[in-house]
Design an enzyme around this catalytic site. Structure first.
Site, PDB file in Angstrom:
ATOM      1  N   THR A 124       0.832  -1.211   0.000  1.00 34.64           N
ATOM      2  CA  THR A 124       0.000   0.000   0.000  1.00 34.64           C
ATOM      3  C   THR A 124       0.867   1.261   0.000  1.00 34.64           C
ATOM      4  O   THR A 124       1.986   1.256   0.526  1.00 34.64           O
ATOM      5  CB  THR A 124      -0.906  -0.004   1.262  1.00 34.64           C
ATOM      6  OG1 THR A 124      -1.435   1.296   1.461  1.00 34.64           O
ATOM      7  CG2 THR A 124      -0.145  -0.387   2.526  1.00 34.64           C
ATOM      8  N   ASP A 125       0.297   2.340  -0.523  1.00 37.10           N
ATOM      9  CA  ASP A 125       1.001   3.631  -0.483  1.00 37.10           C
ATOM     10  C   ASP A 125       1.151   4.139   0.953  1.00 37.10           C
ATOM     11  O   ASP A 125       1.946   5.032   1.218  1.00 37.10           O
ATOM     12  CB  ASP A 125       0.299   4.683  -1.351  1.00 37.10           C
ATOM     13  CG  ASP A 125      -1.136   4.990  -0.942  1.00 37.10           C
ATOM     14  OD1 ASP A 125      -1.658   4.342  -0.001  1.00 37.10           O
ATOM     15  OD2 ASP A 125      -1.748   5.885  -1.558  1.00 37.10           O
ATOM     16  N   GLU A 126       0.370   3.547   1.883  1.00 38.72           N
ATOM     17  CA  GLU A 126       0.416   4.035   3.271  1.00 38.72           C
ATOM     18  C   GLU A 126       1.768   3.779   3.931  1.00 38.72           C
ATOM     19  O   GLU A 126       2.072   4.371   4.966  1.00 38.72           O
ATOM     20  CB  GLU A 126      -0.738   3.435   4.089  1.00 38.72           C
ATOM     21  CG  GLU A 126      -2.065   3.834   3.487  1.00 38.72           C
ATOM     22  CD  GLU A 126      -3.292   3.555   4.351  1.00 38.72           C
ATOM     23  OE1 GLU A 126      -3.171   3.541   5.575  1.00 38.72           O
ATOM     24  OE2 GLU A 126      -4.366   3.367   3.759  1.00 38.72           O
ATOM     25  N   TYR A 152      -1.507  -0.378  11.164  1.00 38.31           N
ATOM     26  CA  TYR A 152      -1.742  -1.041   9.866  1.00 38.31           C
ATOM     27  C   TYR A 152      -0.570  -0.792   8.927  1.00 38.31           C
ATOM     28  O   TYR A 152       0.028  -1.735   8.398  1.00 38.31           O
ATOM     29  CB  TYR A 152      -3.049  -0.529   9.236  1.00 38.31           C
ATOM     30  CG  TYR A 152      -3.163  -0.825   7.755  1.00 38.31           C
ATOM     31  CD1 TYR A 152      -3.308  -2.135   7.289  1.00 38.31           C
ATOM     32  CD2 TYR A 152      -3.096   0.203   6.796  1.00 38.31           C
ATOM     33  CE1 TYR A 152      -3.391  -2.413   5.926  1.00 38.31           C
ATOM     34  CE2 TYR A 152      -3.177  -0.072   5.441  1.00 38.31           C
ATOM     35  CZ  TYR A 152      -3.328  -1.371   5.010  1.00 38.31           C
ATOM     36  OH  TYR A 152      -3.401  -1.642   3.655  1.00 38.31           O
ATOM     37  N   LYS A 156       2.263  -3.387   7.307  1.00 34.57           N
ATOM     38  CA  LYS A 156       2.448  -3.601   5.863  1.00 34.57           C
ATOM     39  C   LYS A 156       3.890  -3.286   5.466  1.00 34.57           C
ATOM     40  O   LYS A 156       4.481  -3.985   4.645  1.00 34.57           O
ATOM     41  CB  LYS A 156       1.477  -2.721   5.061  1.00 34.57           C
ATOM     42  CG  LYS A 156       0.016  -3.091   5.191  1.00 34.57           C
ATOM     43  CD  LYS A 156      -0.334  -4.453   4.605  1.00 34.57           C
ATOM     44  CE  LYS A 156      -0.244  -4.503   3.101  1.00 34.57           C
ATOM     45  NZ  LYS A 156      -0.692  -5.838   2.578  1.00 34.57           N
TER      46      LYS A 156
HETATM   47  P1  NAD Z   1     -10.092  -6.833   2.739  1.00 37.00           P
HETATM   48  O1  NAD Z   1     -10.042  -6.536   4.186  1.00 37.00           O
HETATM   49  O2  NAD Z   1     -11.335  -6.526   1.973  1.00 37.00           O
HETATM   50  O3  NAD Z   1      -9.791  -8.395   2.500  1.00 37.00           O
HETATM   51  C1  NAD Z   1      -8.799  -9.085   3.205  1.00 37.00           C
HETATM   52  C2  NAD Z   1      -9.015 -10.577   2.971  1.00 37.00           C
HETATM   53  O4  NAD Z   1      -7.945 -11.271   3.642  1.00 37.00           O
HETATM   54  C3  NAD Z   1     -10.322 -11.099   3.545  1.00 37.00           C
HETATM   55  O5  NAD Z   1     -10.944 -11.983   2.640  1.00 37.00           O
HETATM   56  C4  NAD Z   1      -9.888 -11.850   4.809  1.00 37.00           C
HETATM   57  O6  NAD Z   1     -10.741 -12.941   5.146  1.00 37.00           O
HETATM   58  C5  NAD Z   1      -8.507 -12.332   4.402  1.00 37.00           C
HETATM   59  N1  NAD Z   1      -7.635 -12.588   5.550  1.00 37.00           N
HETATM   60  C6  NAD Z   1      -7.445 -11.789   6.645  1.00 37.00           C
HETATM   61  N2  NAD Z   1      -6.596 -12.376   7.497  1.00 37.00           N
HETATM   62  C7  NAD Z   1      -6.223 -13.562   6.920  1.00 37.00           C
HETATM   63  C8  NAD Z   1      -5.344 -14.608   7.318  1.00 37.00           C
HETATM   64  N3  NAD Z   1      -4.686 -14.566   8.473  1.00 37.00           N
HETATM   65  N4  NAD Z   1      -5.181 -15.651   6.482  1.00 37.00           N
HETATM   66  C9  NAD Z   1      -5.852 -15.719   5.296  1.00 37.00           C
HETATM   67  N5  NAD Z   1      -6.710 -14.773   4.902  1.00 37.00           N
HETATM   68  C10 NAD Z   1      -6.882 -13.695   5.693  1.00 37.00           C
HETATM   69  O7  NAD Z   1      -8.831  -6.084   2.112  1.00 37.00           O
HETATM   70  P2  NAD Z   1      -8.652  -5.401   0.688  1.00 37.00           P
HETATM   71  O8  NAD Z   1      -9.121  -3.995   0.754  1.00 37.00           O
HETATM   72  O9  NAD Z   1      -9.158  -6.305  -0.365  1.00 37.00           O
HETATM   73  O10 NAD Z   1      -7.061  -5.353   0.617  1.00 37.00           O
HETATM   74  C11 NAD Z   1      -6.331  -6.440   0.072  1.00 37.00           C
HETATM   75  C12 NAD Z   1      -4.850  -6.106   0.117  1.00 37.00           C
HETATM   76  O11 NAD Z   1      -4.590  -4.922  -0.607  1.00 37.00           O
HETATM   77  C13 NAD Z   1      -4.337  -5.864   1.533  1.00 37.00           C
HETATM   78  O12 NAD Z   1      -3.075  -6.466   1.643  1.00 37.00           O
HETATM   79  C14 NAD Z   1      -4.226  -4.348   1.630  1.00 37.00           C
HETATM   80  O13 NAD Z   1      -3.189  -3.988   2.499  1.00 37.00           O
HETATM   81  C15 NAD Z   1      -3.898  -3.981   0.186  1.00 37.00           C
HETATM   82  N6  NAD Z   1      -4.327  -2.648  -0.241  1.00 37.00           N
HETATM   83  C16 NAD Z   1      -5.636  -2.256  -0.089  1.00 37.00           C
HETATM   84  C17 NAD Z   1      -6.035  -1.005  -0.564  1.00 37.00           C
HETATM   85  C18 NAD Z   1      -7.476  -0.547  -0.461  1.00 37.00           C
HETATM   86  O14 NAD Z   1      -7.781   0.594  -0.805  1.00 37.00           O
HETATM   87  N7  NAD Z   1      -8.408  -1.385  -0.023  1.00 37.00           N
HETATM   88  C19 NAD Z   1      -5.112  -0.169  -1.190  1.00 37.00           C
HETATM   89  C20 NAD Z   1      -3.777  -0.602  -1.331  1.00 37.00           C
HETATM   90  C21 NAD Z   1      -3.410  -1.855  -0.862  1.00 37.00           C
HETATM   91  P1  TYD Z   2     -10.480   4.511   4.674  1.00 37.72           P
HETATM   92  O1  TYD Z   2     -11.484   4.095   3.633  1.00 37.72           O
HETATM   93  O2  TYD Z   2     -10.534   3.895   6.016  1.00 37.72           O
HETATM   94  O3  TYD Z   2      -9.057   4.296   3.989  1.00 37.72           O
HETATM   95  P2  TYD Z   2      -7.562   4.770   4.503  1.00 37.72           P
HETATM   96  O4  TYD Z   2      -7.649   5.321   5.847  1.00 37.72           O
HETATM   97  O5  TYD Z   2      -6.819   3.479   4.478  1.00 37.72           O
HETATM   98  O6  TYD Z   2      -7.104   5.755   3.485  1.00 37.72           O
HETATM   99  O7  TYD Z   2     -10.586   6.084   4.851  1.00 37.72           O
HETATM  100  C1  TYD Z   2     -10.398   6.968   3.768  1.00 37.72           C
HETATM  101  C2  TYD Z   2     -10.446   8.383   4.314  1.00 37.72           C
HETATM  102  O8  TYD Z   2     -11.774   8.657   4.782  1.00 37.72           O
HETATM  103  C3  TYD Z   2      -9.537   8.603   5.509  1.00 37.72           C
HETATM  104  O9  TYD Z   2      -8.983   9.918   5.430  1.00 37.72           O
HETATM  105  C4  TYD Z   2     -10.460   8.509   6.708  1.00 37.72           C
HETATM  106  C5  TYD Z   2     -11.781   9.009   6.173  1.00 37.72           C
HETATM  107  N1  TYD Z   2     -13.001   8.413   6.773  1.00 37.72           N
HETATM  108  C6  TYD Z   2     -14.011   9.251   7.265  1.00 37.72           C
HETATM  109  O10 TYD Z   2     -13.932  10.490   7.222  1.00 37.72           O
HETATM  110  N2  TYD Z   2     -15.133   8.654   7.800  1.00 37.72           N
HETATM  111  C7  TYD Z   2     -15.283   7.305   7.871  1.00 37.72           C
HETATM  112  O11 TYD Z   2     -16.313   6.814   8.409  1.00 37.72           O
HETATM  113  C8  TYD Z   2     -14.239   6.466   7.348  1.00 37.72           C
HETATM  114  C9  TYD Z   2     -14.344   4.961   7.397  1.00 37.72           C
HETATM  115  C10 TYD Z   2     -13.118   7.066   6.794  1.00 37.72           C
END
Ligand code: NAD
Ligand code: TYD
Length: 338
Positions: A124-126, A152, A156
């Site tokens: 992630t970019d985070e 988090y 990562k």
């Molecule tokens: P999500 O929370 O929707 O899904 C996570 C999945 O992992 C779920 O199906 C969960 O059951 C499974 N999981 C959790 N713990 C586990 C374990 N111990 N063993 C096996 N499976 C397990 O997450 P997402 O938003 O789909 O993100 C997926 C990946 O992408 C993550 O690694 C996250 O860090 C990365 N990512 C997400 C975003 C975003 O905007 N959502 C952006 C950049 C990177």
């Molecule tokens: P989020 O979807 O949790 O992603 P991330 O924190 O990983 O970027 O949140 C996106 C942005 O929205 C973040 O600045 C926090 C804000 N946010 C709210 O203002 N209200 C909410 O209820 C949530 C879940 C997030």
């Protein structure tokens, strides 16, 4: 080609499985622990493909992971499995270290033991921390130092360092991608966009943290999936690729846009206590992946957000079941006195 997708029952992993089924003829095994964020219902169309299979497995359970590798013998492993929500990591960091760090280490060990062509870590970019709001000229590049803010992002970043260490020390063929915020179908309604859509549809308050001025760089999930596929095909071993589409928006503007699209009143917007350590701005410079692999995002935000809202309208049962379950208790805990 035999591909293991960990975390495939979550948001991006499930979209990736659908993407790969559409574009390739691979044997795909989804390995997922089915935590609160994993939902098998999401994969019911994928299950119709005879080259798809599922195994319930915690990536941090070494014996179970080795058994899966022994049976399936993957060529490629793409690791999406993670605890992914910043707010939950602030409440309870332990599980983030267990899954995101130890889980990644177990997968890397399994890859060493059984041999693979590529291990891809979805990061992630985070991991880069945040950028100031008043410096729109600054972006994260692959050489921006790691500087994490939340448990988090720290977990990562730790996983990324392990992946790089296994490449350097054991010559494990690895790649890492660091993507900006995703949105699209099947996103769990605890993240900003699906939470606001679900609350709007239910006429519930829309909880905006602080003043809503924090900026995120949004990418439609299919564009992320396409980028990972291109990295698997043509990415160079040991390399990191940033993924993002130059679509920065302040949270409040996203929320107002959703309210407008759904046709509700902005009076639903409620400003609540800010997140602890809240990152101000994320912004990816995608120059490397564009130059090396020719990747560019295809979906403009204006179209992607319309498609996403329509998906949540058309698939109410998918998220209503989630909202009515364990998630309710979580929601009360996070927002009740905020
Ligand atoms: P999500 O929370 O929707 O899904 C996570 C999945 O992992 C779920 O199906 C969960 O059951 C499974 N999981 C959790 N713990 C586990 C374990 N111990 N063993 C096996 N499976 C397990 O997450 P997402 O938003 O789909 O993100 C997926 C990946 O992408 C993550 O690694 C996250 O860090 C990365 N990512 C997400 C975003 C975003 O905007 N959502 C952006 C950049 C990177
Ligand atoms: P989020 O979807 O949790 O992603 P991330 O924190 O990983 O970027 O949140 C996106 C942005 O929205 C973040 O600045 C926090 C804000 N946010 C709210 O203002 N209200 C909410 O209820 C949530 C879940 C997030």
């Amino acid at each position: 080609m035999k591909l293991i997708v960990t975390g495939g029952a979550g948001f991006i992993g499930s979209n990736f499985i659908y993407y790969m089924q559409e574009h390739h003829d691979y044997d795909i095994l989804c390995m997922d622990a089915l935590t609160y964020a994993g939902n098998l219902e999401t994969l019911k169309e994928a299950e119709k493909n005879p080259r798809y299979s599922f195994v319930k497995c915690d990536i941090a359970d070494r014996d179970a992971v080795y058994r899966v590798f022994e049976d399936f013998r993957p060529d490629v492993v793409v690791n999406f499995a993670a605890e992914s929500h910043v707010d939950r990591s602030i409440e309870d960091p332990g599980i983030f270290l267990q899954t995101n760090v130890i889980g990644t280490q177990v997968l890397l060990d399994a890859c060493r033991k059984y041999g693979i062509k590529r291990f891809h870590q979805v990061s992630t970019d985070e991991v880069y921390g945040d950028l100031p709001l008043d410096r729109p000229d600054l972006f994260f590049t692959e050489s921006t130092p790691i500087h994490t803010s939340s448990p988090y992002s720290a977990s990562k970043a730790s996983a990324d360092l392990l992946v790089q260490a296994y490449h350097r020390t054991y010559d494990l063929p690895v790649t890492i991608s660091r993507c900006s915020n995703n949105y699209g179908p099947y996103q769990f309604p605890e993240k900003l966009i699906p939470l606001m859509i679900a609350n709007c549809l239910a006429n519930k308050p829309l909880p905006v943290y602080g003043q809503g001025l924090n900026v995120r760089d949004w990418l439609y999930v299919e564009d992320h999936c396409k980028a990972i596929d291109m990295i698997l095909q043509c990415g160079r071993d040991g390399e990191i690729y940033n993924i993002g589409g130059h679509n920065e928006m302040a949270n409040i503007d996203i929320v107002k846009l959703i309210v407008g699209e759904i046709g509700k009143s902005e009076e639903l917007i409620t400003y609540v206590t800010d997140r602890k350590g809240h990152d101000l701005r994320y912004a990816i410079d995608p120059a490397k992946i564009k130059a090396e692999l020719g990747w560019e995002p295809e979906t403009k935000f204006a179209d992607g957000i319309k498609k996403t809202i329509k998906w949540y309208l058309d698939n109410k049962t998918w998220w209503e079941r989630i909202v009515s379950g364990e998630y309710c208790e979580y929601y009360e805990k996070m927002y009740e006195n905020r």
